[in-house]
Write a protein that holds these residues in place. Sequence first.
Motif, mmCIF file in Angstrom:
data_model
loop_
_atom_site.group_PDB
_atom_site.id
_atom_site.type_symbol
_atom_site.label_atom_id
_atom_site.label_comp_id
_atom_site.label_asym_id
_atom_site.label_seq_id
_atom_site.Cartn_x
_atom_site.Cartn_y
_atom_site.Cartn_z
ATOM 1 N N GLY A 105 0.626 -1.296 -0.197
ATOM 2 C CA GLY A 105 0.102 -0.024 0.080
ATOM 3 C C GLY A 105 0.771 1.271 -0.027
ATOM 4 O O GLY A 105 0.727 2.143 -0.871
ATOM 5 N N PRO A 106 1.619 1.491 0.797
ATOM 6 C CA PRO A 106 2.557 2.602 0.971
ATOM 7 C C PRO A 106 3.478 2.875 -0.354
ATOM 8 O O PRO A 106 3.647 3.963 -0.695
ATOM 9 C CB PRO A 106 3.355 2.375 2.302
ATOM 10 C CG PRO A 106 2.551 1.557 3.085
ATOM 11 C CD PRO A 106 1.998 0.642 2.127
ATOM 12 N N PRO A 130 -10.635 7.629 1.137
ATOM 13 C CA PRO A 130 -10.375 6.497 0.567
ATOM 14 C C PRO A 130 -11.752 5.732 0.009
ATOM 15 O O PRO A 130 -12.792 6.141 0.753
ATOM 16 C CB PRO A 130 -9.714 5.574 1.284
ATOM 17 C CG PRO A 130 -10.034 6.062 2.739
ATOM 18 C CD PRO A 130 -10.292 7.348 2.739
ATOM 19 N N VAL A 131 -11.814 5.342 -0.845
ATOM 20 C CA VAL A 131 -13.000 4.700 -1.602
ATOM 21 C C VAL A 131 -13.272 3.339 -0.625
ATOM 22 O O VAL A 131 -12.417 2.738 -0.560
ATOM 23 C CB VAL A 131 -13.023 4.099 -3.025
ATOM 24 C CG1 VAL A 131 -14.164 3.268 -3.379
ATOM 25 C CG2 VAL A 131 -12.916 5.428 -3.795
ATOM 26 N N PRO A 132 -14.441 3.387 -0.059
ATOM 27 C CA PRO A 132 -14.351 2.354 0.964
ATOM 28 C C PRO A 132 -14.586 1.069 0.314
ATOM 29 O O PRO A 132 -15.559 0.979 -0.423
ATOM 30 C CB PRO A 132 -15.554 2.746 2.062
ATOM 31 C CG PRO A 132 -16.338 3.636 1.079
ATOM 32 C CD PRO A 132 -15.405 4.264 0.075
ATOM 33 N N ALA A 150 -3.945 5.566 0.698
ATOM 34 C CA ALA A 150 -4.525 7.240 1.212
ATOM 35 C C ALA A 150 -3.916 7.540 2.384
ATOM 36 O O ALA A 150 -3.405 8.726 2.687
ATOM 37 C CB ALA A 150 -5.977 7.004 1.280
ATOM 38 N N GLU A 151 -3.559 6.541 3.320
ATOM 39 C CA GLU A 151 -2.954 6.781 4.731
ATOM 40 C C GLU A 151 -1.529 7.398 4.405
ATOM 41 O O GLU A 151 -0.922 8.278 4.865
ATOM 42 C CB GLU A 151 -2.748 5.554 5.465
ATOM 43 C CG GLU A 151 -3.638 5.297 6.645
ATOM 44 C CD GLU A 151 -3.541 4.029 7.267
ATOM 45 O OE1 GLU A 151 -2.760 3.187 7.100
ATOM 46 O OE2 GLU A 151 -4.556 3.628 7.785
ATOM 47 N N ARG A 155 -0.099 11.096 5.071
ATOM 48 C CA ARG A 155 0.868 11.445 5.842
ATOM 49 C C ARG A 155 1.942 12.243 5.200
ATOM 50 O O ARG A 155 2.551 13.346 5.837
ATOM 51 C CB ARG A 155 1.665 10.106 6.287
ATOM 52 C CG ARG A 155 2.644 10.173 7.108
ATOM 53 C CD ARG A 155 3.278 8.609 7.426
ATOM 54 N NE ARG A 155 3.913 8.261 6.474
ATOM 55 C CZ ARG A 155 5.264 8.565 6.107
ATOM 56 N NH1 ARG A 155 5.794 9.336 6.931
ATOM 57 N NH2 ARG A 155 5.949 8.147 5.181
ATOM 58 N N LEU A 156 2.324 12.040 3.912
ATOM 59 C CA LEU A 156 3.373 12.810 3.282
ATOM 60 C C LEU A 156 2.892 14.228 2.763
ATOM 61 O O LEU A 156 3.739 15.163 2.883
ATOM 62 C CB LEU A 156 3.664 12.079 1.668
ATOM 63 C CG LEU A 156 4.403 10.578 2.096
ATOM 64 C CD1 LEU A 156 4.476 9.998 0.870
ATOM 65 C CD2 LEU A 156 5.793 10.817 2.858
#
Length: 240
Positions: A105-106, A130-132, A150-151, A155-156
């Motif tokens: 993910g990241p 984020p699209v759930p 999205a996380e 963060r960035l």
Amino acid sequence: MLRTCTWLFKGFIDFFFPPLCAACGERLGEDEEVVCDTCRQSFTRVPKPLCLRCGAGGVKAKQKDCKACPEKPVFFDLARAVVLFRGSAREAIHTLKYKTRPEVGPVLGRPMFLYLKRELGDETFDAIIPVPLHSSRERKRGFNQAELVAEEMARLAHIPLIPEVLVRIKSTKQQTQLPPEKRRQNVAGAFALRIAEPILGKTILLIDDVYTTGNTVNEASRVLKEGGASRVCVLTFARV
Ligand SMILES: [Zn+2]
Ligand SMILES: [Zn+2]
């Protein structure tokens, strides 16, 4: 002490189970993380010029809608994707979702953040959503891949992440398994707002891993717009 133990443990695991590239499955080099450099370099950008609305590549310059735009009405203001959904990009997403490797993910979130700075630098986003996934699918997978991506972006980019706003209330079939005319119908009524207050009058960045026909993000955008968001931009890692 705890840290030394963690390192020792990681060294032990890596020795017996060397980390493999999430895209090609080859053993990773010492400086490589999750996806090898060769695979990262083979990610293909969406060819410009882009449709100003849906972000499809290879259209006429300054075209505002195209054959690939979702059926009208289109609720999002623009949609963009970083790379084409093929080759190693496709494999990496597949590994994330179906081989359940959340650490991918990241890795997808970082190039999306760079894209945001480079290509959408004129926009100011108030929040990222984020699209759930439907709760039953999220429970089965253990995570929502769009939220992991999205996380990292949030963060960035220092933009608040508000995944609690939007929920998926209908368990839909996978869009790729359906003929084009059934896709809009499949996602109709799939989303609902849990709380509207955080999006009132706001510019929202809606995040998903893949843009297929645009019907899913269009339906999510409809709910956000009707709930009071003033602008909704969509960013996905890849585009079919
Ligand atoms: Zn690789
Ligand atoms: Zn278009």
